[in-house]
Design an enzyme around this catalytic site. Structure first.
Site, short mmCIF file in Angstrom:
data_model
loop_
_atom_site.label_atom_id
_atom_site.label_comp_id
_atom_site.label_asym_id
_atom_site.label_seq_id
_atom_site.Cartn_x
_atom_site.Cartn_y
_atom_site.Cartn_z
N HIS A 148 14.37 22.68 46.96
CA HIS A 148 15.59 22.08 47.48
C HIS A 148 16.32 21.27 46.43
CE1 HIS A 148 14.84 23.23 51.50
NE2 HIS A 148 13.82 22.43 51.70
N GLU A 169 16.47 47.06 44.77
CA GLU A 169 15.72 46.03 44.05
C GLU A 169 14.23 46.33 43.95
OE1 GLU A 169 16.28 42.17 45.92
OE2 GLU A 169 16.15 43.00 47.93
N ASP A 203 14.63 41.00 41.59
CA ASP A 203 13.41 41.63 42.10
C ASP A 203 13.11 42.93 41.37
OD1 ASP A 203 12.17 40.02 44.08
OD2 ASP A 203 13.96 40.27 45.30
N CYS A 257 24.10 42.09 41.92
CA CYS A 257 24.15 40.70 42.35
C CYS A 257 22.95 39.89 41.86
CB CYS A 257 24.30 40.59 43.86
SG CYS A 257 22.90 41.28 44.74
#
Ligand code: PEP
Ligand code: MG
Length: 589
Positions: A191, A433, A457, A508
């Site tokens: 976070h 991916e 990935d 992306c």
């Protein structure tokens, strides 16, 4: 002068005075209360829990105002934890049964929980440990009556060095006061990194020894691009980094001028630039940076930032606000990519032995159709408001894609029966991916309306390198010949799809926003790149400075080099020649 290395999580250079945040987690000794005081002790505990919930509600509201609803959900999640009887019940029970003090019961229960999560490894489990420590400090503050953080003691703008920063500490930073931060713990997916990026504060995590080796008041440089943390820099280094800061500033100013200019190469080939977002509030930043739509909305943050599964309405609200902010530009919603390093609370209670190869992403959705359909309903409803596309992550086989699409059709029928509006012609795409999808890309082109290549990935699965493991980070190479071959295969399949009609293909993954890798992607035939907002202006600059044959020559040359280091060096040298300002003063000097 001392140089430490960590993982860069938020770009830019910060130079300032060190503020060591030594909010050590205190050890609370086991003490007993006399039997007649047990009732009072239980009351103390209950009031501390209630007061902590009130505190958190205030932090949540302030965060909502500054960073938006999604970020604020982290605190709603904390409030939920403190209201959860399965967490607080055992604490109260401990005071009653064992006659211990309220503070010991809080400390021991939460410590036990944190250790359980901590023993489960890195990634999102680590985030849960931060959450729990955060809660413990907050409740103990009410019981022991001291402030839990020295942050309040900070007077001027500083660079904060801490063992770890809890989400509420990071969100509690006042803008302008914290120039940058460094933590010893943490990984890219925590976070704190998300907050740093949202607040545009340069940050480095996992810089071991930072708090012990730098004293408060000394000067420190934080390089959020390379991960360097330089304590007591000598004059030469300081001057060099000041130049970098100044160049960054000028570079950004110059990039601002590009915003309205078309994104075309020197030889006139148009390249689409899209944004990657985790929270709806980021749409504005994408547009301001010159993005012409959203190429990847990572919707799993709706699950990770909240206390559980979002409702259909919460999904819908998030998507609708993106559509509104985009004002007619395309929103690409990726269905939830949970699992692997992005666990929900529920999943983390039943850890898998090998989560990267486990029940993640679309596999998880197909096994949890109720949850999947709730998201699809919201996506479709949002498609009535403006241009929306949907894509499925981690598709491995055509069968999997067909099943996912079938669920979408079922949801369409339900919505039609209910008389709800949606776009029946919504484009349905997939992430490429995993190697199986890339190798057999032409089997997917009759099924999918578009591809989006997820190099993050794809690299990890092709090279068998865990993308979150710093021990093998040097083997993580997006320019490896194997990865390049798979990207080429995917782009070729998309171009030749459906008797020459072709389907759109974008990239992306992080490579799309990396100046060195982006040249390679352009050379491989990609004409659409999606990256986080801060990366877009420089990317446009790159596109406007190259020709496609030049990028194709880069691919050809890179594929003759047989070492990862040589390829990386070659790509860096080439990008540096094209946009020296983006590199000047950074790598060699
Ligand atoms: C990717 O894998 O490249 C990707 C964009 O998805 P994520 O980083 O969310 O896994
Ligand atoms: Mg991915």
């Amino acid at each position: 002068m001392l140089e430490l290395r960590g993982i860069p999580v938020s770009a830019g250079v910060a130079i300032g005075q060190v503020f060591v945040l030594d909010d050590q987690r205190r050890r609370i000794a086991r003490r007993s209360v006399s039997p007649e005081l047990v009732g009072v002790e239980v009351q103390r505990l209950e009031s501390a829990l209630a007061a902590s919930r009130d505190d958190l509600a205030a932090v949540r509201d302030r965060t909502r105002g500054e960073l938006g609803d999604e970020a604020a959900k982290i605190f709603a999640f904390h409030i939920g934890m403190l209201a959860d009887k399965s967490l607080t019940g055992p604490m109260i029970e401990m005071v009653r049964r064992e006659g211990v003090t309220a503070e010991y019961a809080v400390y021991a229960s939460l410590q036990h929980l944190a250790e359980r999560f901590g023993s489960l490894g890195e990634g999102a489990f680590k985030t849960k440990v931060d959450d729990i420590n955060d809660l413990a400090a907050r409740v103990l503050k009410h019981l022991i009556g001291e402030t839990s953080s020295r942050l309040a003691a900070m007077t001027g703008p500083c660079v904060v060095l801490a063992r770890e920063l809890t989400p509420s500490q990071a969100a509690g930073f006042q803008r302008g006061r914290v120039l940058g931060f460094v933590t010893e713990a943490g990984g890219k997916t925590g976070h704190t990194g998300i907050f740093a990026r949202a607040m545009a504060i340069p940050a480095v995590v996992a810089a071991k020894g930072a708090t012990e080796r730098a004293a408060s008041g000394s000067t420190v440089i934080v390089d959020g691009d390379s991960g360097a943390v330089i304590v007591n820099p000598d004059e030469v280094t300081l001057a060099r980094y000041r130049r970098i800061q100044e160049r960054d500033r000028l570079f950004r100013l110059k990039l601002d001028d590009l915003r309205e200019l078309p994104c075309v190469t020197l030889d006139g080939v148009g390249v689409e630039l899209l944004g990657n977002i985790e929270f709806p509030q980021e749409v504005g930043g994408v547009l301001a940076a010159g993005g012409t739509g959203v190429g990847l909305y990572r919707t799993e943050y709706l699950y990770l930032a909240g206390s559980g599964e979002p409702t259909e309405e919460q999904h819908y609200e998030a998507y609708a606000s993106c559509v509104r902010a985009l004002g007619g530009r395309m929103l690409t919603i990726r269905t939830m990519d949970l699992g692997a390093d992005k666990y929900t609370q529920g999943q983390s209670e039943n850890p898998e032995r090998n989560p990267m190869l486990g029940c993640r992403s679309i596999r998880y959705c197909l096994q949890n159709p109720g949850m999947f359909k709730r998201q699809l309903r919201a996506v479709l409803r949002a498609s009535a408001l403006g241009p929306v596309r949907v894509m499925f992550p981690l598709v491995t086989t055509p069968e999997e894609f067909r099943r996912a699409r079938f669920f979408l059709l079922e949801v369409m029928d339900d919505l039609a029966d209910e008389g709800q509006a949606f776009d029946r012609a919504i484009a349905v795409g997939m992430m490429v991916e995993v190697p199986s999808a890339a190798l057999c890309a032409e089997m997917f082109t009759p099924l999918a309306d578009f591809f989006s290549i997820g190099t993050n990935d794809l690299v990890q699965y092709t090279l068998a390198v865990d993308r979150t493991n710093e021990l093998v980070a040097s083997m993580y190479n997006p320019a490896s010949p194997a990865v390049v071959a798979l990207v080429r295969k995917t782009v070729t399949a998309a171009a030749g799809a459906r008797q020459g009609a072709g389907i759109p293909v974008s990239c992306c993954g992080e490579s799309a926003g990396d100046l060195e890798q982006a040249m390679l992607l352009l050379g491989l035939g990609l004409r659409s790149l999606s990256a986080s907002a801060p990366a877009l202006p420089a990317l446009k600059r790159l596109v406007r400075s190259v020709t496609i044959p030049q990028c194709e020559a880069v691919v050809a040359k890179a594929s003759t080099l047989d070492s990862d280091v040589a390829v990386q060096q070659y790509l860096r040298d080439t990008a540096r020649k094209i946009i020296p300002e983006a590199f000047d003063g950074r790598s060699v000097e």
